[in-house]
Design a protein around this motif. Structure first.
Motif, PDB file in Angstrom:
ATOM      1  N   VAL A   4     -15.908  17.205  37.578  1.00  0.00           N
ATOM      2  CA  VAL A   4     -15.569  17.367  36.167  1.00  0.00           C
ATOM      3  C   VAL A   4     -15.820  18.819  35.793  1.00  0.00           C
ATOM      4  O   VAL A   4     -16.806  19.415  36.230  1.00  0.00           O
ATOM      5  CB  VAL A   4     -16.453  16.461  35.274  1.00  0.00           C
ATOM      6  N   SER A   5     -14.931  19.385  34.982  1.00  0.00           N
ATOM      7  CA  SER A   5     -15.150  20.723  34.431  1.00  0.00           C
ATOM      8  C   SER A   5     -15.201  20.602  32.917  1.00  0.00           C
ATOM      9  O   SER A   5     -14.381  19.907  32.318  1.00  0.00           O
ATOM     10  CB  SER A   5     -14.015  21.667  34.825  1.00  0.00           C
ATOM     11  N   ASP A  53     -17.446   6.297  28.599  1.00  0.00           N
ATOM     12  CA  ASP A  53     -18.360   6.477  27.465  1.00  0.00           C
ATOM     13  C   ASP A  53     -19.240   7.709  27.670  1.00  0.00           C
ATOM     14  O   ASP A  53     -19.455   8.484  26.734  1.00  0.00           O
ATOM     15  CB  ASP A  53     -19.236   5.230  27.285  1.00  0.00           C
ATOM     16  N   GLU A  54     -19.743   7.905  28.879  1.00  0.00           N
ATOM     17  CA  GLU A  54     -20.565   9.082  29.159  1.00  0.00           C
ATOM     18  C   GLU A  54     -19.758  10.366  28.991  1.00  0.00           C
ATOM     19  O   GLU A  54     -20.242  11.328  28.388  1.00  0.00           O
ATOM     20  CB  GLU A  54     -21.147   9.002  30.579  1.00  0.00           C
ATOM     21  N   LEU A  55     -18.541  10.386  29.496  1.00  0.00           N
ATOM     22  CA  LEU A  55     -17.697  11.566  29.350  1.00  0.00           C
ATOM     23  C   LEU A  55     -17.408  11.864  27.873  1.00  0.00           C
ATOM     24  O   LEU A  55     -17.414  13.016  27.457  1.00  0.00           O
ATOM     25  CB  LEU A  55     -16.372  11.379  30.096  1.00  0.00           C
ATOM     26  N   GLY A  60     -17.734  19.672  24.225  1.00  0.00           N
ATOM     27  CA  GLY A  60     -16.833  20.618  24.870  1.00  0.00           C
ATOM     28  C   GLY A  60     -15.524  19.988  25.281  1.00  0.00           C
ATOM     29  O   GLY A  60     -15.263  18.819  25.024  1.00  0.00           O
ATOM     30  N   LYS A  61     -14.714  20.805  25.951  1.00  0.00           N
ATOM     31  CA  LYS A  61     -13.415  20.339  26.452  1.00  0.00           C
ATOM     32  C   LYS A  61     -13.555  19.952  27.914  1.00  0.00           C
ATOM     33  O   LYS A  61     -14.083  20.714  28.711  1.00  0.00           O
ATOM     34  CB  LYS A  61     -12.380  21.458  26.320  1.00  0.00           C
TER      35      LYS A  61
END
Length: 63
Positions: A4-5, A53-55, A60-61
Motif C-alpha cells: 500500500v502507498s 475498514d482499516e484502510l 491521506g490518499k
C-alpha cells in the motif's frame, strides 16, 4: 502480504498512520517514508492484508 502507498500532507498525519498500523492494527512489515516537497509518501509492505475498514481509517490518499 499486501503493498500500500499512502501520501499525507503533514508530519502529524505520517505519525498517525504509523501509530495506527503498528499499535492499533498490529500490522508488521516494512515501511519506507519519502519526503515530497512538504508532503510524505509511505510505501508499506504489510505481513498481512489490511481490511477495507482499516484502510478507510488511515489518513491521506491511498494508492
Amino acid at each position: 502480504m499486501q503493498r500500500v502507498s499512502i501520501t499525507v500532507d503533514q508530519e502529524s498525519e505520517r505519525q498517525q498512520v504509523m501509530d495506527l498500523l503498528w499499535h492499533q492494527f498490529g500490522i508488521r512489515g516494512e515501511v519506507q517514508v519519502r519526503p515530497l516537497d512538504g508532503r510524505f509518501r509511505l510505501d508499506i509492505i504489510a505481513e498481512r492484508d489490511l481490511t477495507a475498514d482499516e484502510l478507510a481509517r488511515l489518513p491521506g490518499k491511498h494508492a
